[in-house]
Design an enzyme around this catalytic site. Structure first.
Site, mmCIF file in Angstrom:
data_model
loop_
_atom_site.group_PDB
_atom_site.id
_atom_site.type_symbol
_atom_site.label_atom_id
_atom_site.label_comp_id
_atom_site.label_asym_id
_atom_site.label_seq_id
_atom_site.Cartn_x
_atom_site.Cartn_y
_atom_site.Cartn_z
ATOM 1 N N LYS A 188 94.391 -34.543 -36.290
ATOM 2 C CA LYS A 188 95.341 -35.281 -37.142
ATOM 3 C C LYS A 188 96.367 -34.326 -37.737
ATOM 4 O O LYS A 188 97.572 -34.611 -37.768
ATOM 5 C CB LYS A 188 94.586 -36.000 -38.271
ATOM 6 C CG LYS A 188 93.776 -37.196 -37.779
ATOM 7 C CD LYS A 188 92.824 -37.753 -38.834
ATOM 8 C CE LYS A 188 91.970 -38.861 -38.214
ATOM 9 N NZ LYS A 188 90.938 -39.408 -39.080
ATOM 10 N N GLN B 291 88.418 -37.885 -44.882
ATOM 11 C CA GLN B 291 87.709 -38.073 -43.613
ATOM 12 C C GLN B 291 86.284 -38.587 -43.864
ATOM 13 O O GLN B 291 85.533 -38.000 -44.644
ATOM 14 C CB GLN B 291 87.666 -36.741 -42.832
ATOM 15 C CG GLN B 291 87.039 -36.851 -41.469
ATOM 16 C CD GLN B 291 87.855 -37.722 -40.500
ATOM 17 O OE1 GLN B 291 89.077 -37.725 -40.521
ATOM 18 N NE2 GLN B 291 87.170 -38.468 -39.662
ATOM 19 N N ASP C 142 95.202 -44.625 -44.680
ATOM 20 C CA ASP C 142 94.123 -45.174 -43.851
ATOM 21 C C ASP C 142 93.974 -46.686 -44.083
ATOM 22 O O ASP C 142 93.222 -47.353 -43.371
ATOM 23 C CB ASP C 142 92.794 -44.491 -44.196
ATOM 24 C CG ASP C 142 92.316 -43.570 -43.086
ATOM 25 O OD1 ASP C 142 92.884 -43.637 -41.979
ATOM 26 O OD2 ASP C 142 91.358 -42.812 -43.324
#
Ligand code: NAD
Length: 281
Positions: free
Chosen positions: A50, A94, A117
């Site tokens: 990412k 994460q 997200d």
């Protein structure tokens, strides 16, 4: 019949280049903060990927790597710092987090306007009410794959297998927002094949290797496989690709289907978050 294989790797590359061109042409230099807790190898690989692709698109990297024994309070302090940091447009924690940390509470701490997200309750609420907001990356990637392949969504019968907060639920909402008629299946659905065979669009996110075979698919349907599993024979998805290919009109491979789209959507969300936040300043 042999289905058209939708190449997610190719589309993700196109989208990342579009993001890079957009960033280069604008005065905005978006910033993404990835937060990695501990040394889980898979999480480390995802975060590295990412970061690398974000930087390549001109997005500034504000990575934080915290030890696996970080306390919940310390982690929340880091999220608060990133919420307050004017250089940071997007925050990605994460998952999964180590077991002693309350992931839901940490996610809830992220400012909704930096929630790239799309996992906070505010983002989920905006999606459920079809209001503008940041959408979860994987289901957004699925919508882009369908559009790119030229699949009609309006009025289509869509079946989503799985109802997780990360994929299934937001996927169903995104399809509904585009005027599909949506059914959601889950582990207690009886006669799964009878339901999935009604689908013009079938999105499978069950986390069960090769759950969906030819008998689950309506001839000509668009079958999108979100699952990803490491097996002795290599990677596979929730769909039996070879079987699906004989029946479906469109199918995504694993790897190279939905997976690359998740990061492309993250980059797009980061740019969207940067533009929205600056428009409010
Ligand atoms: P999850 O385990 O949180 O949810 C799975 C869902 O599937 C649940 O709602 C469950 O009720 C349903 N389910 C389980 N068994 C079923 C069955 N036999 N029949 C019908 N429904 C069933 O999983 P998740 O986080 O939504 O992920 C699903 C899959 O997608 C996993 O393989 C995961 O690795 C993969 N994934 C891939 C990406 C990507 O970027 N490609 C992103 C997220 C998840």
């Amino acid at each position: 019949m042999s289905a058209t294989v939708i190449d997610g790797k190719e589309l993700a590359g196109i989208l990342r280049r579009e993001v890079a061109e957009h960033v280069a042409a604008s005065a905005i230099a978006p910033g993404l903060a990835t937060v990695l807790v501990g040394d889980d190898p898979a999480s480390g690989i995802y975060v590295a990927s990412k970061r690398k692709l974000s930087v390549a698109a001109g997005i500034r990297d504000h990575h934080r790597h915290l030890p696996s024994d970080v306390t919940h309070d310390e982690l929340e302090r880091v999220v608060d710092e990133l919420n307050a940091d004017a250089e940071v447009d997007g925050i990605l924690v994460q998952l999964p987090l180590p077991a002693h940390l309350d992931a839901a509470a940490v996610i809830a701490r992220i400012h909704p306007d930096k929630d790239v997200d799309g996992l906070t309750e505010v983002s989920a609420g905006r999606l459920a009410l079809n209001r503008p907001g940041l959408r979860p990356c994987t289901p957004s990637g699925v919508m882009r794959l369908l559009d790119w392949a030229g699949v009609d969504i309006k009025g289509a019968r869509a079946v989503v297998v799985g109802r997780s907060d990360l994929v299934g639920r937001p996927q169903a909402q995104l399809l509904l927002a585009r005027d599909a008629t949506v059914t959601v299946c889950h582990r207690y659905t009886t006669d799964l094949a009878a339901v999935t065979r009604t689908a013009d669009i079938l999105v499978v996110a069950a986390g069960v290797p090769r759950l969906v075979g030819a008998e689950h698919i309506k001839p000509g349907a668009a079958v999108i496989d979100v699952g990803i599993h490491r097996t002795d024979e290599g990677l596979c998805g929730d769909v039996d690709f070879d079987a699906a290919r004989q029946v479906a009109g469109y199918v995504t491979p694993v790897p190279g289907g939905v997976g690359p789209m998740t990061i492309a959507s993250l980059l797009q969300n980061t740019v969207t978050a940067a533009e929205l936040r600056r428009s409010r300043l």
